[in-house]
Design a protein around this motif. Structure first.
Motif, short mmCIF file in Angstrom:
data_model
loop_
_atom_site.label_atom_id
_atom_site.label_comp_id
_atom_site.label_asym_id
_atom_site.label_seq_id
_atom_site.Cartn_x
_atom_site.Cartn_y
_atom_site.Cartn_z
N ARG A 148 0.81 -1.22 0.00
CA ARG A 148 0.00 0.00 0.00
C ARG A 148 0.83 1.26 0.00
N THR A 149 1.95 1.22 0.72
CA THR A 149 2.73 2.45 0.85
C THR A 149 3.21 2.95 -0.52
N PRO A 150 3.91 2.11 -1.30
CA PRO A 150 4.32 2.61 -2.63
C PRO A 150 3.13 2.90 -3.54
N LEU A 151 2.06 2.10 -3.42
CA LEU A 151 0.88 2.35 -4.26
C LEU A 151 0.30 3.73 -3.97
N ALA A 152 0.27 4.08 -2.68
CA ALA A 152 -0.28 5.39 -2.31
C ALA A 152 0.57 6.51 -2.92
N SER A 153 1.91 6.36 -2.85
CA SER A 153 2.77 7.39 -3.43
C SER A 153 2.56 7.48 -4.94
N ILE A 154 2.44 6.34 -5.59
CA ILE A 154 2.29 6.34 -7.05
C ILE A 154 0.97 6.98 -7.45
N THR A 155 -0.11 6.59 -6.75
CA THR A 155 -1.41 7.16 -7.06
C THR A 155 -1.40 8.67 -6.85
N GLY A 156 -0.84 9.08 -5.73
CA GLY A 156 -0.80 10.50 -5.42
C GLY A 156 0.01 11.28 -6.44
N ALA A 157 1.23 10.81 -6.71
CA ALA A 157 2.12 11.54 -7.61
C ALA A 157 1.56 11.59 -9.03
N SER A 158 1.01 10.45 -9.50
CA SER A 158 0.53 10.44 -10.88
C SER A 158 -0.73 11.29 -11.03
N SER A 159 -1.59 11.32 -9.99
CA SER A 159 -2.79 12.16 -10.11
C SER A 159 -2.39 13.64 -10.11
N SER A 160 -1.32 13.98 -9.38
CA SER A 160 -0.83 15.37 -9.42
C SER A 160 -0.34 15.71 -10.82
N LEU A 161 0.34 14.74 -11.46
CA LEU A 161 0.88 14.98 -12.80
C LEU A 161 -0.22 15.29 -13.80
N MET A 162 -1.42 14.77 -13.54
CA MET A 162 -2.52 14.98 -14.49
C MET A 162 -3.10 16.39 -14.40
N GLN A 163 -2.76 17.10 -13.32
CA GLN A 163 -3.26 18.49 -13.20
C GLN A 163 -2.53 19.40 -14.19
N ASP A 164 -3.22 20.48 -14.55
CA ASP A 164 -2.61 21.43 -15.48
C ASP A 164 -1.59 22.30 -14.76
N ASP A 165 -0.73 22.93 -15.54
CA ASP A 165 0.18 23.97 -15.05
C ASP A 165 1.09 23.53 -13.92
N MET A 166 1.62 22.34 -14.03
CA MET A 166 2.61 21.91 -13.03
C MET A 166 3.95 22.53 -13.42
N PRO A 167 4.66 23.11 -12.45
CA PRO A 167 5.99 23.62 -12.80
C PRO A 167 6.90 22.45 -13.22
N GLU A 168 7.77 22.74 -14.19
CA GLU A 168 8.66 21.71 -14.77
C GLU A 168 9.40 20.89 -13.70
N GLY A 169 9.97 21.61 -12.74
CA GLY A 169 10.74 20.95 -11.69
C GLY A 169 9.90 19.95 -10.92
N THR A 170 8.67 20.35 -10.58
CA THR A 170 7.78 19.47 -9.83
C THR A 170 7.43 18.22 -10.64
N VAL A 171 7.20 18.42 -11.95
CA VAL A 171 6.86 17.29 -12.81
C VAL A 171 7.97 16.24 -12.75
N LYS A 172 9.21 16.69 -12.90
CA LYS A 172 10.37 15.78 -12.85
C LYS A 172 10.41 15.03 -11.53
N GLU A 173 10.21 15.80 -10.46
CA GLU A 173 10.31 15.22 -9.13
C GLU A 173 9.24 14.15 -8.91
N LEU A 174 8.01 14.48 -9.35
CA LEU A 174 6.92 13.52 -9.19
C LEU A 174 7.19 12.26 -10.01
#
Lengths: 349, 231
Positions: A137-163
């Motif tokens: 669950r722990t890695p799944l939670a991080s993956i779900t969270g990070a990938s759903s953030s990536l789907m949002q518009d206007d993410m700064p470049e640096g954040t996209v890389k980090e996610l």
């Protein structure tokens, strides 16, 4: 183990013969009625050992034998005396009651044993479930969270890389856990067929070293010269080495050395991986090879690495153990069988 | 990429999510990918138009990926990269023996995939180039015609068997040659089970080349599979 039914009945008859011989031998010094005691003692043994049916048979046989060998007139099934009938009846009843008690005691004991085993299995299953579900669950939670953030518009470049990096990292962790779970399941179910071949241990060590990023550590190798070929499953032994090295990297302090040695001892080769880490808590030297056991500082592992090593080494009929080094840190060692002497020189020198 | 022409690649892969990521990685790195979802579709594509390189998933729904390599090798030598699940060791070995060039174990990253593709393409081009029979990399130079082997410029004397072994690894430089292939080609068909010959001679060869098996510079060990010459 329960014996087959016929042999249990035979056993019961044999005990009758032995009890009779014994009672007859002692009849010089004892009263004939004392023979009853010997039969009763034997009936407890038969009930505990052979179960209900043979026990009933024993009661019948022992009464008959008592009548035949010990009641006047001897060597007939007749009786002069009324009290002899009574003795016989009491003997039969007592023997049946004793057998009944012994049998129920025996059954109760088995039930207790079975329920202890069942409870232990249940406990292991629960431990496995809770550990696995947390680990997954722990890695799944991080993956779900990070990938759903990536789907949002206007993410700064640096954040996209980090996610993206965090998704990659967590997926790799998930993949490692799943592989480990599959491995341990395969090993424990005995589904691993060893693909044994002769190898030089230094080749396997070389292959393992290339898979483990040293990071801030240096791995010192001390491999004895001219070691004989070992006869092992190369891929699995490589995995044992990788697991032990990764373990050492995890616990060893920054910039400390990890030492990998291989030496000959009789017809075995002993391979050890030693680190300068905190070592193993006293008394835990065996427990750390059990499933889902993590050392205190470890939060990232699946707790399966060492259990997998243990399973692989056991499949090779070899030994693996852990100890603390006198100079500090832990040392993990395992033995490998030397290949049976092969024909000296291959053809076409 | 330096090349103006994009490199055509066919990927036979039934998993849509894997196709999606392959497409993104390939397109953005100068490849022109085509996809087949089944083995039959892949074979039809290969027969109609041979790509420069093939990516093949061994676990296809309709046919065994090994069959595809077998029939492809009937008419083409293009590099084949296998995608396999963990634990399919025997399939991997079979694929290499049928003529696959390399394999990737799922899950793999874009970086790994691109590295394998580039290495396989490099090998394929070298094989076509006229300098066949010679090889130079990491300080090792090999000249089949003059039977000359040098490490860092120093001449190395090899026995005929050691030379044959090295020649075979050179021929497939950068690609894993399986134990069986090495034994059969160096010692002959009947030796396929005598793995210890291979170990002993590889050890001799490494000693003469000054190659430390713990940190190999030339000969890479793939336990349970074979050996590979570092290209």
């Amino acid at each position: 183990m329960e014996k087959a039914l016929p042999s249990r009945y035979l056993g019961s008859a044999a005990v009758t013969v032995v009890a009779t011989l014994l009672a007859k031998a002692l009849s010089v010094v004892l009263n004939p009625t004392d023979a009853v005691m010997i039969y009763l003692a034997a009936s407890v043994f038969v009930a505990a050992r052979f179960g209900r049916g043979p026990s009933v048979l024993f009661s019948a046989l022992s009464c008959a034998s008592y009548n035949f060998f010990f009641v006047e007139p001897l060597y007939t099934f007749e009786m002069y005396n009324r009290s002899s009938w009574l003795t016989l009846l009491v003997m039969l009843i007592t023997s049946m009651v004793i057998s009944g008690q012994a049998i129920s005691l025996r059954r109760q004991e088995r039930l207790t044993r079975e329920s202890t085993v069942a409870a232990e299995n249940e406990r292991i299953k629960n431990l496995l479930l809770s550990s696995v579900s947390h680990d997954l669950r722990t890695p799944l939670a991080s993956i779900t969270g990070a990938s759903s953030s990536l789907m949002q518009d206007d993410m700064p470049e640096g954040t996209v890389k980090e996610l993206a990096r965090s998704i990659h990292q967590e997926a790799a962790r998930l993949s490692r856990i799943v592989s480990n779970l599959l491995d341990i399941t395969r090993i424990e179910s005995g589904a691993v067929a060893l693909n044994r071949q002769p190898y030089y241990i230094d080749e396997l060590i070389g292959a393992a070293l290339s898979q483990v990023p040293e990071g801030a550590h240096t791995v010192e190798t001390r491999v004895e010269k001219d070691l004989a070929l070992v006869y092992v499953d190369g891929l699995l032994i490589e995995q044992v080495l990788v697991n032990l090295l990764e373990n050492a990297v995890k616990y060893a302090p920054q910039n400390s050395a990890i030492t990998l040695t291989a030496v000959a001892r009789g017809d075995e080769i002993i391979v050890s991986v030693a680190d300068a880490g905190p070592g193993i808590a006293p008394g835990d030297e065996k427990r750390i090879f059990e499933k889902f056991t993590r050392r205190a500082r470890d939060k990232s592992g699946s707790g399966l690495g060492l259990a997998i090593c243990e399973g692989i080494i056991r499949a090779h009929q070899s030994r693996i153990w852990a100890e603390n080094r006198p100079e500090g840190g832990a040392r993990f060692s395992f033995t490998l069988p030397v290949a049976v002497k092969v024909s000296e020189e291959p053809p076409h020198g | 990429m330096a090349e103006t022409q994009k490199i055509s690649v066919l990927a036979i892969e039934d998993e849509p999510e894997i196709r999606k990521f392959l497409a993104a990685a390939l397109v953005s790195n100068g490849f022109s990918p085509a996809f087949a979802l089944t083995g039959r579709e892949g074979l039809a594509h290969l027969k109609a138009r041979v790509p420069e390189i093939l990516i093949l998933d061994l676990g296809l729904p309709d046919m065994d990926g090994l069959e595809i390599i077998k029939s492809l090798r009937g008419w083409s030598d293009i590099p084949v990269i296998i995608l396999s699940a963990r634990g399919q060791e025997q399939d991997k070995i079979a694929a290499l023996e049928l003529g696959a060039d390399d394999y990737l174990t799922k899950p793999f990253s874009t970086g790994e995939l691109l590295a394998r593709l580039k290495a396989a393409l490099r090998r394929a081009r070298r094989a076509v180039a006229p300098a066949a029979g010679t090889f130079t990399a990491h300080g090792l130079s090999f000249d089949a015609q003059n039977r000359a082997v040098k490490v860092d410029g120093n001449e190395i004397r090899l026995t005929p068997t050691e030379f044959r072994l090295l020649a075979l690894l050179v021929k497939h430089a950068g690609k894993i040659v399986t134990h069986k292939q090495l034994l059969q080609e160096v010692w002959g068909k009947s030796s396929a089970e005598n793995n210890h010959y291979l170990r002993i001679y590889t050890q001799h060869l490494r000693q003469k080349l000054g190659d430390d098996p713990l940190h190999p510079r030339f000969i890479i060990t793939a336990p349970g599979v074979g050996y590979k010459l570092n290209a």
